[in-house]
Design an enzyme around this catalytic site. Structure first.
Site: not given
Length: 381
Positions: A32-33
């Site tokens: 996600h990051e």
């Protein structure tokens, strides 16, 4: 002996539940990051911190772009911090922006166009969806599925299937216009649509006929003792060993199936949330970290493939939740950008601050509610 037993039980819980949970969560948070990170880099934004977890740093390193990559003590999430962020929640204030040099402002998040900022924010959830598609593609192509024909061997007395006119020997061809290739596909559709009238195309004695049935909502206990509400039609497939086949797909077909599977999870998750809001479904299936840890451990007991498949589903869920239009989440930022696009200028800092406080309150309430659900679930399991 009691102390030794307790310690042994704690160690068993740590290995069986906590470690699989942390492994799954770490991978999903990293992806996600990384989505935010890669698109930000592509847009020319300088990044000061890439963190898995919150709080004090455990271990880390600084790359050639002066980005600090680190693991932190609280492993429930992560963040990418841009040079003009005021905190780990990606709150951008004009004060932090104005302190930058003119050159640094060009490389800041706030210094980018509206489209670039929206792309950076959306990249995190999109990365979660892409991870799930990649996992499902590998599962369908390399490992395959054990499938059996969608034949009806048993019709339970008093069931929705009997009321609809199903008979042993029927072969299900379609459910609500969706072509059915195996019994598992039909189960998946039926189980997620309790109380909804479904149209079935069935082959019987060489003839195609239409039947209409409404799956009944029932609680089904899985192998771990978890009670899961789902739609039940009331038909069974008693396939022998020779009637099961391992079906592997070519990569392109597998990718298409993976996209469909991802959309299936998204659409039915949104459908469940809507049903909860309008009162058609109970919110007791909303779970938090405790439930995820429990299911992670249960999946781990079934093997690596079960954990990987579970990780794909959780990745979709995290991506979807982050797109909810709640300040503090990615969807909240995108909501602000939509307002900015309509107004031609961003909301005032005061308005955004109030929104973030409301968003924080909503997120905390949801976390408390989900944790309460988890505790109730554990007490009755």
């Amino acid at each position: 002996m009691d102390i030794l037993s307790a310690l042994w039980g704690f160690g068993d819980t740590l290995v069986s539940y906590v470690i699989p949970f942390l492994l799954v969560l770490t991978v999903i948070v990293f992806v996600h990051e990384l989505g935010h990170f890669l698109v930000a880099r592509w847009c020319g934004v300088d990044i000061s911190v890439f963190s898995i977890g919150f709080g004090p740093e455990i271990v880390g390193f600084t790359d050639k772009h002066d980005t600090r990559w680190r693991f932190s003590w609280i492993p429930l999430g992560g963040y990418v911090k841009f040079i003009d962020d005021e905190n780990a929640a990606s709150a951008q204030g004009r004060e932090a922006f104005e302190k930058l040099s003119e050159e640094d402002k060009k490389r800041s998040f706030q210094g980018k166009t509206l489209a670039q900022r929206a792309a950076i924010v959306a990249a995190g959830p999109i990365a979660n969806f892409l991870l799930a598609i990649a996992i499902f593609t590998v599962m369908f192509s390399l490992f395959g599925q054990q499938v059996t024909a969608p034949n009806v061997d048993v019709v339970r007395e008093g069931s929705a299937a009997e009321a609809a006119g199903f008979k042993p020997g029927d072969v299900v061809l379609e459910v609500d216009g969706t072509r059915i290739d195996n019994f598992g596909e039909m189960q998946r559709i039926v189980s997620t649509q309790p109380g909804e009238e479904l149209s079935f195309l069935v082959e019987r004695d060489g003839q195609e006929i239409r039947l209409t049935a409404t799956p009944e909502l029932q609680e089904v206990e899985d192998r771990f003792g978890n009670k899961v509400p789902m739609g039940i039609l009331g038909i069974q497939r008693n396939a022998g060993a020779s009637e099961w086949t391992l079906k592997r797909e070519d990569p392109l077909t597998a990718m298409g199936m993976a996209v469909n599977q991802t959309w299936f999870v998204i659409s039915h998750s949104l459908g469940y949330v809507y049903d909860v809001i309008v009162g058609r479904a109970k919110p007791d299936q909303l779970g938090g970290p405790i439930r995820i840890a429990q299911v992670s451990g249960q999946a781990a007991s079934l093997g690596v493939l079960a954990v990987v498949n579970f990780a794909a589903i959780i990745s979709i869920s995290i991506g979807l939740i982050n797109l909810f239009p709640i300040p503090m989440l990615d969807g909240g930022h995108l909501l602000y950008y939509a307002v900015e696009a309509i107004r031609g200028r961003p909301l005032s800092e005061r308005s955004q601050e109030v929104g973030f406080r409301i968003g924080l309150a909503v997120v905390l309430m949801l976390m408390i509610f989900a944790t309460w659900n988890d505790l109730i679930h554990l007490s009755f399991s």
